[in-house]
Scaffold this motif. Structure first.
Motif, PDB file in Angstrom:
ATOM      1  N   MET A 152      61.191  -5.123 -43.790  1.00  0.00           N
ATOM      2  CA  MET A 152      60.802  -5.915 -42.634  1.00  0.00           C
ATOM      3  C   MET A 152      61.287  -7.342 -42.814  1.00  0.00           C
ATOM      4  SD  MET A 152      56.767  -6.949 -42.302  1.00  0.00           S
ATOM      5  CE  MET A 152      56.656  -8.108 -40.990  1.00  0.00           C
ATOM      6  N   LYS A 153      61.578  -7.991 -41.708  1.00  0.00           N
ATOM      7  CA  LYS A 153      61.987  -9.390 -41.758  1.00  0.00           C
ATOM      8  C   LYS A 153      60.754 -10.281 -41.803  1.00  0.00           C
ATOM      9  CE  LYS A 153      66.505  -9.499 -39.657  1.00  0.00           C
ATOM     10  NZ  LYS A 153      67.294 -10.096 -38.570  1.00  0.00           N
ATOM     11  N   ARG A 154      60.898 -11.396 -42.517  1.00  0.00           N
ATOM     12  CA  ARG A 154      59.823 -12.381 -42.628  1.00  0.00           C
ATOM     13  C   ARG A 154      60.401 -13.780 -42.451  1.00  0.00           C
ATOM     14  NH1 ARG A 154      57.946  -8.599 -46.467  1.00  0.00           N
ATOM     15  NH2 ARG A 154      55.789  -8.023 -46.110  1.00  0.00           N
ATOM     16  N   ILE A 155      59.527 -14.711 -42.087  1.00  0.00           N
ATOM     17  CA  ILE A 155      59.917 -16.113 -41.959  1.00  0.00           C
ATOM     18  C   ILE A 155      59.611 -16.822 -43.269  1.00  0.00           C
ATOM     19  CG2 ILE A 155      59.509 -18.286 -40.747  1.00  0.00           C
ATOM     20  CD1 ILE A 155      58.518 -16.567 -38.366  1.00  0.00           C
ATOM     21  N   TYR A 156      60.595 -17.544 -43.760  1.00  0.00           N
ATOM     22  CA  TYR A 156      60.412 -18.360 -44.963  1.00  0.00           C
ATOM     23  C   TYR A 156      60.784 -19.797 -44.645  1.00  0.00           C
ATOM     24  CZ  TYR A 156      60.032 -13.959 -47.467  1.00  0.00           C
ATOM     25  OH  TYR A 156      59.624 -12.718 -47.880  1.00  0.00           O
ATOM     26  N   ALA A 157      60.068 -20.724 -45.257  1.00  0.00           N
ATOM     27  CA  ALA A 157      60.307 -22.151 -45.029  1.00  0.00           C
ATOM     28  C   ALA A 157      61.066 -22.763 -46.200  1.00  0.00           C
ATOM     29  CB  ALA A 157      58.975 -22.871 -44.857  1.00  0.00           C
ATOM     30  N   ILE A 158      61.980 -23.630 -45.866  1.00  0.00           N
ATOM     31  CA  ILE A 158      62.707 -24.412 -46.864  1.00  0.00           C
ATOM     32  C   ILE A 158      62.206 -25.847 -46.715  1.00  0.00           C
ATOM     33  CG2 ILE A 158      64.963 -25.130 -47.714  1.00  0.00           C
ATOM     34  CD1 ILE A 158      66.103 -22.656 -46.173  1.00  0.00           C
ATOM     35  N   GLU A 159      61.233 -26.201 -47.533  1.00  0.00           N
ATOM     36  CA  GLU A 159      60.536 -27.477 -47.345  1.00  0.00           C
ATOM     37  C   GLU A 159      61.439 -28.698 -47.492  1.00  0.00           C
ATOM     38  OE1 GLU A 159      59.877 -26.052 -51.531  1.00  0.00           O
ATOM     39  OE2 GLU A 159      59.477 -25.147 -49.600  1.00  0.00           O
ATOM     40  N   THR A 160      62.471 -28.607 -48.286  1.00  0.00           N
ATOM     41  CA  THR A 160      63.357 -29.772 -48.455  1.00  0.00           C
ATOM     42  C   THR A 160      64.183 -30.050 -47.202  1.00  0.00           C
ATOM     43  OG1 THR A 160      65.023 -28.357 -49.495  1.00  0.00           O
ATOM     44  CG2 THR A 160      63.527 -29.558 -50.969  1.00  0.00           C
ATOM     45  N   TRP A 161      64.244 -29.113 -46.277  1.00  0.00           N
ATOM     46  CA  TRP A 161      64.999 -29.310 -45.038  1.00  0.00           C
ATOM     47  C   TRP A 161      64.106 -29.682 -43.854  1.00  0.00           C
ATOM     48  CZ3 TRP A 161      68.894 -24.624 -44.963  1.00  0.00           C
ATOM     49  CH2 TRP A 161      69.757 -24.741 -46.062  1.00  0.00           C
ATOM     50  N   CYS A 162      62.801 -29.560 -44.016  1.00  0.00           N
ATOM     51  CA  CYS A 162      61.864 -29.859 -42.936  1.00  0.00           C
ATOM     52  C   CYS A 162      61.763 -31.368 -42.734  1.00  0.00           C
ATOM     53  CB  CYS A 162      60.484 -29.281 -43.256  1.00  0.00           C
ATOM     54  SG  CYS A 162      59.260 -29.544 -41.960  1.00  0.00           S
ATOM     55  N   VAL A 163      61.890 -31.805 -41.467  1.00  0.00           N
ATOM     56  CA  VAL A 163      61.832 -33.236 -41.154  1.00  0.00           C
ATOM     57  C   VAL A 163      60.581 -33.615 -40.360  1.00  0.00           C
ATOM     58  CG1 VAL A 163      64.314 -33.604 -41.307  1.00  0.00           C
ATOM     59  CG2 VAL A 163      63.293 -32.952 -39.113  1.00  0.00           C
ATOM     60  N   TYR A 164      59.589 -32.722 -40.322  1.00  0.00           N
ATOM     61  CA  TYR A 164      58.290 -32.995 -39.695  1.00  0.00           C
ATOM     62  C   TYR A 164      58.403 -33.243 -38.186  1.00  0.00           C
ATOM     63  CZ  TYR A 164      53.405 -34.581 -39.772  1.00  0.00           C
ATOM     64  OH  TYR A 164      52.049 -34.704 -39.593  1.00  0.00           O
ATOM     65  N   CYS A 165      59.378 -32.630 -37.552  1.00  0.00           N
ATOM     66  CA  CYS A 165      59.559 -32.829 -36.105  1.00  0.00           C
ATOM     67  C   CYS A 165      58.557 -32.020 -35.286  1.00  0.00           C
ATOM     68  CB  CYS A 165      60.980 -32.499 -35.687  1.00  0.00           C
ATOM     69  SG  CYS A 165      61.403 -30.740 -35.787  1.00  0.00           S
ATOM     70  N   LYS A 166      58.044 -30.951 -35.865  1.00  0.00           N
ATOM     71  CA  LYS A 166      57.063 -30.069 -35.244  1.00  0.00           C
ATOM     72  C   LYS A 166      57.605 -29.319 -34.024  1.00  0.00           C
ATOM     73  CE  LYS A 166      52.967 -32.248 -37.058  1.00  0.00           C
ATOM     74  NZ  LYS A 166      51.539 -32.361 -36.847  1.00  0.00           N
ATOM     75  N   ARG A 167      58.916 -29.211 -33.915  1.00  0.00           N
ATOM     76  CA  ARG A 167      59.500 -28.433 -32.822  1.00  0.00           C
ATOM     77  C   ARG A 167      59.106 -26.964 -32.935  1.00  0.00           C
ATOM     78  NH1 ARG A 167      65.676 -29.992 -31.862  1.00  0.00           N
ATOM     79  NH2 ARG A 167      65.446 -28.218 -30.457  1.00  0.00           N
ATOM     80  N   CYS A 168      58.882 -26.499 -34.161  1.00  0.00           N
ATOM     81  CA  CYS A 168      58.450 -25.115 -34.360  1.00  0.00           C
ATOM     82  C   CYS A 168      57.080 -24.886 -33.719  1.00  0.00           C
ATOM     83  CB  CYS A 168      58.434 -24.748 -35.842  1.00  0.00           C
ATOM     84  SG  CYS A 168      57.437 -25.829 -36.886  1.00  0.00           S
ATOM     85  N   GLU A 169      56.187 -25.858 -33.847  1.00  0.00           N
ATOM     86  CA  GLU A 169      54.856 -25.742 -33.247  1.00  0.00           C
ATOM     87  C   GLU A 169      54.939 -25.712 -31.725  1.00  0.00           C
ATOM     88  OE1 GLU A 169      52.002 -28.599 -34.621  1.00  0.00           O
ATOM     89  OE2 GLU A 169      52.321 -28.083 -36.728  1.00  0.00           O
ATOM     90  N   VAL A 170      55.767 -26.576 -31.155  1.00  0.00           N
ATOM     91  CA  VAL A 170      55.928 -26.615 -29.701  1.00  0.00           C
ATOM     92  C   VAL A 170      56.520 -25.301 -29.199  1.00  0.00           C
ATOM     93  CG1 VAL A 170      57.131 -27.753 -27.782  1.00  0.00           C
ATOM     94  CG2 VAL A 170      56.118 -29.125 -29.617  1.00  0.00           C
ATOM     95  N   ALA A 171      57.525 -24.790 -29.898  1.00  0.00           N
ATOM     96  CA  ALA A 171      58.158 -23.526 -29.499  1.00  0.00           C
ATOM     97  C   ALA A 171      57.160 -22.378 -29.566  1.00  0.00           C
ATOM     98  CB  ALA A 171      59.362 -23.240 -30.387  1.00  0.00           C
ATOM     99  N   CYS A 172      56.316 -22.375 -30.582  1.00  0.00           N
ATOM    100  CA  CYS A 172      55.319 -21.315 -30.729  1.00  0.00           C
ATOM    101  C   CYS A 172      54.280 -21.393 -29.610  1.00  0.00           C
ATOM    102  CB  CYS A 172      54.653 -21.422 -32.100  1.00  0.00           C
ATOM    103  SG  CYS A 172      53.504 -20.079 -32.453  1.00  0.00           S
ATOM    104  N   LYS A 173      53.793 -22.598 -29.326  1.00  0.00           N
ATOM    105  CA  LYS A 173      52.829 -22.764 -28.235  1.00  0.00           C
ATOM    106  C   LYS A 173      53.433 -22.313 -26.909  1.00  0.00           C
ATOM    107  CE  LYS A 173      49.915 -26.495 -29.887  1.00  0.00           C
ATOM    108  NZ  LYS A 173      49.321 -27.800 -29.561  1.00  0.00           N
TER     109      LYS A 173
END
Length: 154
Positions: free
Chosen positions: A1-22
């Motif tokens: 199965m596919k899973r989502i993994y985060a690469i913390e060194t590339w995250c810039v705290y934009c929170k676009r992922c949260e907006v897209a999810c909402k």
């Protein structure tokens, strides 16, 4: 199965992922309406933790042996045996927070949904019945700090 993994060194705290999810989980599927007009306000299933210096998107790992499912007293947390996707049924959730305390990754959170406290967690932008396409949070990440890749675990 596919899973989502985060690469913390590339995250810039934009929170676009949260907006897209909402937006994905909203009735209108429109970001402005979802965030400004809809009630109850759609909830993000991914959370960006940290600050502008060091941050990471936290989302469900869809564990092979999910403790949240094992400890859920109402049967709201389930794992689809065919797909491996762990979901939370808001209609069954009683807001007891057992799943929150049992998740080793801090991926389950309780939010108000129309006057009722219920558990929210990543559902891979689907209903848990089939293999979804690329989740909205992954597609929205400008730095590709979220990746959707095949995992050996099921």
């Amino acid at each position: 199965m596919k899973r989502i993994y985060a690469i913390e060194t590339w995250c810039v705290y934009c929170k676009r992922c949260e907006v897209a999810c909402k937006t994905f989980h909203s009735a209108s599927k429109d970001a402005v309406r979802a965030l400004a007009v809809e009630y109850p306000v759609p909830q993000s299933r991914v959370r960006v933790e940290g600050d502008r210096h060091l941050s990471v998107a936290v989302n469900c790992r869809h564990c092979p042996d999910p403790k949240c499912v094992e400890g859920c007293i109402s049967g709201a947390m389930t794992k689809n045996p065919a797909t491996g996707v762990v979901t939370s049924d808001p209609a069954k959730c009683v807001g007891c927070r057992t799943c929150v305390s049992l998740c080793p990754f801090g991926c389950v959170h309780i939010e108000d949904a129309g006057g009722k406290s219920i558990a929210f967690k990543c559902d891979l932008c689907g209903d848990g019945r089939g293999e979804p396409g690329e989740p909205s949070c992954v597609a929205a990440c400008p730095n590709r700090a979220l990746v959707y890749v095949e995992s050996e675990e099921r």
